[in-house]
Design an enzyme around this catalytic site. Structure first.
Site, PDB file in Angstrom:
ATOM      1  N   TRP A  81      11.792 -10.140  19.665  1.00  0.00           N
ATOM      2  CA  TRP A  81      13.091  -9.513  19.909  1.00  0.00           C
ATOM      3  C   TRP A  81      13.955  -9.692  18.663  1.00  0.00           C
ATOM      4  CZ3 TRP A  81      17.997 -11.846  19.820  1.00  0.00           C
ATOM      5  CH2 TRP A  81      19.051 -10.929  20.050  1.00  0.00           C
TER       6      TRP A  81
ATOM      7  N   GLU B 289      10.494  -6.743  23.088  1.00  0.00           N
ATOM      8  CA  GLU B 289      11.607  -6.722  24.054  1.00  0.00           C
ATOM      9  C   GLU B 289      12.665  -5.726  23.608  1.00  0.00           C
ATOM     10  OE1 GLU B 289      13.635 -10.504  24.339  1.00  0.00           O
ATOM     11  OE2 GLU B 289      14.890  -9.847  26.020  1.00  0.00           O
TER      12      GLU B 289
ATOM     13  N   LYS C 292      16.486  -3.632  24.029  1.00  0.00           N
ATOM     14  CA  LYS C 292      17.866  -3.965  24.378  1.00  0.00           C
ATOM     15  C   LYS C 292      18.731  -2.732  24.239  1.00  0.00           C
ATOM     16  CE  LYS C 292      21.263  -7.538  23.754  1.00  0.00           C
ATOM     17  NZ  LYS C 292      21.434  -8.954  23.548  1.00  0.00           N
TER      18      LYS C 292
ATOM     19  N   ASP D 187      13.911  -7.283  29.796  1.00  0.00           N
ATOM     20  CA  ASP D 187      14.922  -8.289  30.132  1.00  0.00           C
ATOM     21  C   ASP D 187      15.926  -7.550  30.994  1.00  0.00           C
ATOM     22  OD1 ASP D 187      17.476  -9.633  29.950  1.00  0.00           O
ATOM     23  OD2 ASP D 187      16.646 -10.865  28.350  1.00  0.00           O
TER      24      ASP D 187
ATOM     25  N   HIS E  44      19.255  -6.090  29.798  1.00  0.00           N
ATOM     26  CA  HIS E  44      19.256  -5.214  28.623  1.00  0.00           C
ATOM     27  C   HIS E  44      19.252  -3.726  28.919  1.00  0.00           C
ATOM     28  CE1 HIS E  44      17.596  -8.500  25.714  1.00  0.00           C
ATOM     29  NE2 HIS E  44      18.647  -8.889  26.396  1.00  0.00           N
TER      30      HIS E  44
ATOM     31  N   HIS F 299      11.886 -10.963  31.093  1.00  0.00           N
ATOM     32  CA  HIS F 299      12.911 -11.991  30.925  1.00  0.00           C
ATOM     33  C   HIS F 299      13.823 -11.833  32.112  1.00  0.00           C
ATOM     34  CE1 HIS F 299      12.927 -13.182  26.396  1.00  0.00           C
ATOM     35  NE2 HIS F 299      11.894 -13.657  27.053  1.00  0.00           N
TER      36      HIS F 299
ATOM     37  N   ASP G 118      25.185  -7.914  29.148  1.00  0.00           N
ATOM     38  CA  ASP G 118      24.088  -8.874  28.979  1.00  0.00           C
ATOM     39  C   ASP G 118      24.674 -10.279  28.831  1.00  0.00           C
ATOM     40  OD1 ASP G 118      21.468  -9.827  28.382  1.00  0.00           O
ATOM     41  OD2 ASP G 118      21.902  -9.699  26.247  1.00  0.00           O
TER      42      ASP G 118
ATOM     43  N   ASP H  56      23.985 -13.060  30.391  1.00  0.00           N
ATOM     44  CA  ASP H  56      23.069 -14.180  30.565  1.00  0.00           C
ATOM     45  C   ASP H  56      23.626 -15.275  31.460  1.00  0.00           C
ATOM     46  OD1 ASP H  56      20.530 -13.629  29.043  1.00  0.00           O
ATOM     47  OD2 ASP H  56      22.006 -13.174  27.497  1.00  0.00           O
TER      48      ASP H  56
ATOM     49  N   ASP I 197      15.525 -16.289  31.167  1.00  0.00           N
ATOM     50  CA  ASP I 197      16.280 -16.153  29.918  1.00  0.00           C
ATOM     51  C   ASP I 197      17.765 -16.017  30.224  1.00  0.00           C
ATOM     52  OD1 ASP I 197      17.167 -15.720  27.361  1.00  0.00           O
ATOM     53  OD2 ASP I 197      16.486 -13.649  27.234  1.00  0.00           O
TER      54      ASP I 197
HETATM   55  C1  RNT Z   1      18.637 -11.489  23.634  1.00  0.00           C
HETATM   56  C2  RNT Z   1      17.290 -11.501  24.228  1.00  0.00           C
HETATM   57  C3  RNT Z   1      16.386 -12.617  23.773  1.00  0.00           C
HETATM   58  C4  RNT Z   1      17.092 -13.954  23.694  1.00  0.00           C
HETATM   59  C5  RNT Z   1      16.184 -15.105  23.435  1.00  0.00           C
HETATM   60  C6  RNT Z   1      16.931 -16.334  23.048  1.00  0.00           C
HETATM   61  O1  RNT Z   1      19.468 -10.566  24.177  1.00  0.00           O
HETATM   62  O2  RNT Z   1      17.388 -11.530  25.607  1.00  0.00           O
HETATM   63  O3  RNT Z   1      15.275 -12.661  24.579  1.00  0.00           O
HETATM   64  O4  RNT Z   1      17.831 -14.200  24.831  1.00  0.00           O
HETATM   65  O5  RNT Z   1      15.245 -14.765  22.492  1.00  0.00           O
HETATM   66 ZN    ZN Z   2      15.584 -11.772  26.674  1.00  0.00          ZN
END
Ligand code: RNT
Ligand code: ZN
Length: 420
Positions: A186, A227, A229, A261, A264, A288, A296, A298, A328
Site C-alpha cells: 500500500w 491495497e 484507497k 480495506d 477505503h 483489512h 478512513d 480507522d 487495520d
Molecule cells: C492506509 C492503509 C494501510 C495502513 C497500514 C498501516 O490507509 O489502510 O493498510 O493502514 O499499512
Molecule cells: Zn489498510
C-alpha cells in the site's frame, strides 16, 4: 480438558439446533481460523526505524498515555492482547518495525531477515504465522508525497529495493513459521489537487510493483497483495492505487491478490458486497478490517452491522480458507491495549455469529423466492441467544468471556503503562 457446559449454553445450543445450526461445530471451526493482529495499533503507526511523524495520508488522533516506544514494550503489550482474545492469531508486522540490535541500523532498501528475528522468535513461541507490509511512508525518501509512482527514478528505485527486501523477508517469515506470509503493498501516493496527468503515475506505479514482484519467491509461501484507497489526508484529489488500478493489477498478475480495506471506499459502498464479487474470480483475496467513521478514520472495529455482514459473506461463500483477514485500525485516544482487544474480539464475534447463522436455510428461502419469510427469519435470528455461544467459545479458548477482561487491562495500565 473438558469445559463445563453452562445451562445457558445448553439452552442456546438447542435453540440453534432447531434451525439446523451446530454451535459446537461452529466453535471448533472458528478456533483454528487465524486472524492477523496488526502491530501498529500499539504505537500509533510509528515503528522503530525513525522518529519523525506518521505520513502517507493516514493519521492517528489522540494522546492517551502509555504508548509503547520500544520493541520490548510493544511485544509485551501484544502479549497482553493475545491473552485476552479468543481464537487463532497471526502477527501483522510493518517494515518500519525492524528491530535493530547493538546500535546497528539499515535503511528501508537494505532491510534483511535478521532485522526481524525477534518477531520470528515471538511468533514461533506462540505458534503464530506472520504477515508483512513494506512501509512506503514516514520516511525522507518519500518525495513530494510519492514513492513507487514518483517521476524521479532514484526515488522509485529506492522504494522498489525496499519492496524487494520485503519479499525476501516475507519468504523468511513463511519458511520460519511454516505459515504463508501475506505481503501487502500500500502506498499513499497521490495528489492533493487536480493532477494534469493521472495515467503517468499509475503506469510508473504498475511498473514498480512489477519490479518488486520480479524478486523470486515461492508463491505457496508469499502472498503479495495490492491495497487500494479512495483518498488520504492531504491527497484528496488523486490516488495512484485506486480501486480499479489495484483490482486490475491483481487480476492480471498471477499470484497477486487484491486487498480491500473497508475504510477505503466511498462511504455508501460496502465491502460485504464486494467480497462475493471478487470471490467469483480470485482464488484468494485479502482484507483489512477496520471501521471508518465518515472517512478512513480507522476507528476501533466493533460488532456492528457491516462488520457482521462482512463476516457473513466470508462464511456463506464458504471462503474462510480463501480470505486472509487482517485488522487495520489505530486509535490513540483510548487505552491502546483495550482498542486492540475490543477490535479483535469484535471480529471473532462477527465470525462466530456468521458461523451460527442458518445460511443454507436462508439461501433456500431466497432461491425459492420466499422473500417474505426470508425477511422474517433474518429478523428473528437477530435476537437468538448468541451471547451464550460467545461465552462458551471464550471458555473453550481459555479467555474471559465477560467484561471482566477489562480488569486485566486496568491492572496492566496501573502496573505497566502508567510507569512509561
Ligand atoms: C492506509 C492503509 C494501510 C495502513 C497500514 C498501516 O490507509 O489502510 O493498510 O493502514 O499499512
Ligand atoms: Zn489498510
Amino acid at each position: 480438558m473438558a469445559i463445563a457446559v453452562s445451562k445457558g449454553y445448553e439452552l442456546a445450543r438447542e435453540q440453534y439446533a432447531k434451525l439446523g445450526v451446530d454451535t459446537d461445530a461452529a466453535i471448533e471451526k472458528l478456533k483454528n481460523i487465524p486472524v492477523s493482529l496488526h502491530c501498529w495499533q500499539g504505537d500509533d503507526v510509528i515503528g522503530f526505524d525513525h522518529d519523525g511523524p506518521l505520513t502517507g495520508g493516514i493519521q492517528t488522533t489522540g494522546n492517551y498515555p502509555g504508548k509503547a516506544t520500544t520493541p520490548e514494550q510493544l511485544l509485551a503489550d501484544m502479549d497482553k492482547v493475545l491473552s485476552l482474545c479468543p481464537g487463532a492469531k497471526k502477527l501483522n508486522v510493518h517494515a518500519c518495525y525492524a528491530i535493530f540490535e547493538d546500535g546497528e541500523y539499515a535503511d528501508r532498501d537494505k532491510l534483511e531477515p535478521k532485522h526481524f528475528k525477534k518477531w520470528v522468535e515471538f511468533a514461533k513461541e506462540r505458534n503464530m504465522g506472520i504477515d508483512f507490509n513494506p512501509t512506503f511512508f514516514s520516511h525522507p525518501k518519500v518525495k513530494d508525497g510519492l514513492t513507487l509512482s514518483s517521476p524521479d527514478k532514484a526515488t522509485r528505485d529506492f522504494w522498489i529495493e525496499h519492496g524487494k527486501a520485503c519479499v525476501r523477508i516475507s519468504q523468511y517469515f513463511a519458511e520460519e513459521t511454516g505459515v504463508p506470509c501475506v505481503m501487502n503493498i500500500w502506498t499513499g501516493d497521490g495528489y492533493k489537487d487536480i493532477p494534469a496527468d493521472r495515467m503517468g503515475p499509475r503506469m510508473r506505479y504498475k511498473e514498480s510493483i512489477e519490479a518488486i514482484l520480479s524478486e523470486p519467491f515461492d508463491k505457496n509461501l508469499v502472498k503479495p497483495c495490492v491495497e487500494s484507497k479512495v483518498f488520504g489526508i492531504g491527497v484528496e484529489s488523486f490516488t495512484a492505487g485506486s480501486a480499479e488500478f489495484t483490482l486490475t493489477f491483481a487480476a492480471t498478475h498471477d499470484g497477486c491478490l487484491p486487498l480491500m480495506d473497508n475504510g477505503h471506499y466511498h462511504p455508501t459502498e460496502v465491502v460485504s458486497d464486494k467480497i462475493p464479487a471478487l470471490l467469483c474470480f480470485f482464488p484468494e483475496i485479502a482484507l483489512h478490517i477496520t471501521r471508518g467513521v465518515r472517512w478512513d478514520s480507522d476507528h476501533v472495529l466493533l460488532f456492528d452491522d457491516e462488520t457482521k455482514e462482512m463476516a457473513k459473506e466470508i462464511v456463506r461463500c464458504d471462503a474462510l480458507d480463501r480470505v486472509y483477514m487482517a485488522l487495520d485500525y489505530f486509535d490513540a485516544s483510548i487505552n491502546r491495549i483495550s482498542a486492540w482487544t475490543v477490535g479483535f474480539r469484535s471480529w471473532q464475534k462477527a465470525l462466530l455469529s456468521a458461523l451460527c447463522t442458518p445460511n443454507a436455510m436462508l439461501k433456500k428461502l431466497q432461491d425459492e423466492n420466499r422473500l417474505t419469510e426470508l425477511m422474517v427469519m433474518q429478523e428473528e435470528i437477530k435476537t437468538m441467544p448468541f451471547g451464550e455461544i460467545w461465552n462458551h467459545y471464550c471458555e473453550v479458548c481459555g479467555v474471559t468471556a465477560g467484561p471482566e477482561w477489562f480488569d486485566e487491562i486496568r491492572k496492566y495500565e496501573d502496573e505497566v503503562l502508567s510507569k512509561r
